[in-house]
Design an enzyme around this catalytic site. Structure first.
Site, PDB file in Angstrom:
ATOM      1  CB  VAL A 121      -0.959   0.016   1.213  1.00  0.00           C
ATOM      2  CG1 VAL A 121      -0.199   0.191   2.512  1.00  0.00           C
ATOM      3  CG2 VAL A 121      -2.022   1.093   1.073  1.00  0.00           C
ATOM      4  CB  SER A 122       1.435   4.063  -2.171  1.00  0.00           C
ATOM      5  OG  SER A 122       0.210   4.246  -2.852  1.00  0.00           O
ATOM      6  CB  THR A 123       1.095   7.737   1.647  1.00  0.00           C
ATOM      7  OG1 THR A 123       2.340   7.260   2.131  1.00  0.00           O
ATOM      8  CG2 THR A 123       0.454   8.633   2.680  1.00  0.00           C
ATOM      9  CD  GLU A 171      -1.869   2.407  -4.319  1.00  0.00           C
ATOM     10  OE1 GLU A 171      -1.813   2.191  -5.521  1.00  0.00           O
ATOM     11  OE2 GLU A 171      -1.243   1.750  -3.467  1.00  0.00           O
TER      12      GLU A 171
END
Length: 499
Positions: free
Chosen positions: A8-10, A12
């Site tokens: 997960v990216s920030t 998202e």
């Protein structure tokens, strides 16, 4: 063994809510057991193949440890279709089963088509997110807002109002740096001297470091923000997001955008535009003027240049009939020197006396230097010198062409002799081009005649505080450096160029 991959990216996580914990929980539910090996990449973009968690998973697949992989959906593996296909193909070739929680992945033409379409849509969505974020930042900047905290020394970032506000303590340090660099003083000489002084005074840097490096001081002196103009959209950072996961040789460097693309925002002023321009004039000379001191002191250290070969002239001690004399010479004996010099030399006491007498006379009769010398050197000398260099460049190019013709005709000179002369001409051309660039930059940096008069006025005020009969070596050197930009020596004359 079953492997569970989550990423997960920030942005998202904020948008979808698919946190790492959620992915792990759903993955174990899909596996029907808690006996799984978990591979995670948290806060990392799916635009890049190099990710710590994914790297570990691929290694374990290669070693035969993992035989089945569970992942939330193809977007977690990668945000680009090409990368998704590379990863899935790598897993399939090793006989590993790949299972997605949000939908099955069938090894049929229809399944491959659906998988590819999903990947293409995910890649398009990521590109649109980046475009919207970039457009939003530019729109904020065009509205006069500071988009993000750039940690500029002298300012704090007001996140609520999207603005830089003055940090009073740091702003005083910025003013101190510019004052030490642009005004005669006995506290610190040059950029390195300022860095040493700030370190000794136990003044912390922006990030709280105890030691100031000269490059940090240089960056402050070159930062136009302190005049009340803050540049945004200045740097192109495209592709740098994945640098932390790449080897050094593959890292993408930050690039400076063309100046017409910069977006200027007003911010509180810490120094005057005049003092900033004054610092820029002196910066080009700083390396020569404040070079490390040797065993002997030279009054004109860093200011003398040969007017014939363009080499700088440095002080040295020369033996002559069992006595030693100090002189300025353009001869370079260091290995790899591009230009060894033409042999120009002049006695230190002769040149020092000539220059000091001229500067002393100018300071005693300020109107003469203001009305005559300053204006003459700003305009006529620079123009004449550029014209001379351009003529020499044309002659050098013509000479190289003639030699190249000789080289191909097998007439006259030997091959080795021609090669040697070609190299000498190429070195000469390089020196001329460098000097041309320096002069052009100097002419662009000189703001106007009034700026030079202000600089002279400050020097005169400093001079009036001194007793002419008790001037020390350092006093004379400071005064000369405030007035004289360069001393050019030829066989026939000495030309003193002022600011």
């Amino acid at each position: 063994m079953i492997g569970l991959y989550g990423r997960v990216s920030t942005e998202e996580q904020a948008k979808t809510g698919f946190s790492i914990d959620f992915q792990v929980r759903e993955g174990k539910k899909k596996a029907g057991t808690d006996d799984v090996k978990v591979y995670l990449d948290e806060g990392i973009s799916g635009e890049f193949l190099e990710r710590p968690g994914l790297d570990d998973l691929r290694k374990d697949v290669k070693d035969g440890i993992i035989t089945k992989i569970i992942c939330l959906d193809p977007d977690r593996l990668a945000r680009k279709l090409m990368l998704q296909l590379i990863i899935t193909d790598e897993f399939e070739r090793r006989g590993v089963e790949l299972v997605f929680i949000n939908g099955e992945y069938a090894k049929t033409p229809e399944g491959q088509l659906f998988y590819s379409m999903r990947g293409a849509i995910a890649e398009f969505e990521k590109a649109k997110i980046n475009e919207r974020m970039s457009r939003g930042r530019k729109e904020k900047a065009n509205q006069g807002k500071v988009v993000k905290n750039n940690y500029t020394y002298g300012y704090d970032y007001d996140k609520q109002n999207n603005a830089n506000v003055i940090n009073e303590y740091e702003a005083r340090v910025v003013q101190l740096i510019f004052n030490l660099f642009t005004q005669p003083n006995e506290i610190a000489q040059g950029i390195n001297g300022i860095a040493v002084y700030l370190t000794a005074q136990k003044i912390p840097t922006k990030r709280g470091a105890k030691v100031w490096h000269k490059q940090v001081v240089r960056q402050i002196l070159m930062n136009e923000t302190y005049t009340g103009k803050f540049a945004q959209n200045k740097w192109d950072t495209e592709g740098m997001l994945g640098n932390k996961h790449k080897p050094k040789e593959e890292k993408i460097a930050i690039k400076l955008r063309p100046k017409e693309e910069w977006i200027w925002v007003d911010c509180p002023q810490i120094i005057t535009e005049f003092q900033f321009e004054q610092a820029q004039k002196l910066l080009g000379e700083a390396r020569r003027r404040y070079a490390k001191s040797g065993l002997r002191k030279y009054l004109l250290s860093g200011l003398v240049r040969c007017g014939q070969c363009e080499n700088t002239m440095t002080g040295r001690r020369q033996k002559n009939w069992n006595t030693y004399k100090l002189e300025y010479s353009d001869i370079k004996n260091t290995a790899g020197a591009k230009n060894k010099g033409c042999g120009m030399r002049i006695a230190c006491d002769t040149l020092d006396t000539l220059v000091w007498d001229r500067v002393h006379m100018w300071l005693s009769q300020p109107e003469e230097i203001a009305a005559a010398s300053m204006e003459e050197t700003q305009d006529s000398f620079a123009d004449q010198e550029l014209e001379r260099i351009e003529n020499d460049l044309e002659k050098t190019k013509a000479a190289r062409k003639r030699l190249i013709k000789l080289f191909s005709s097998d007439i006259g000179m030997g091959e080795e002799e021609i090669r040697e002369e070609l190299k000498e001409l190429a070195d000469k051309e390089e020196v001329l081009k460098q000097r041309h660039a320096e002069l052009t930059a100097e002419m662009e940096n000189v703001q106007n005649y009034e700026s030079s008069r202000n600089l002279l006025k400050e020097t005169l005020e400093y001079y009036l505080t001194l007793n002419p009969d008790e001037l020390t070596f350092e006093d004379k050197q400071n005064l000369i450096r405030r007035v004289v930009r360069e001393v050019r020596v030829t066989k026939d004359e000495v030309n003193i160029i002022t600011f």
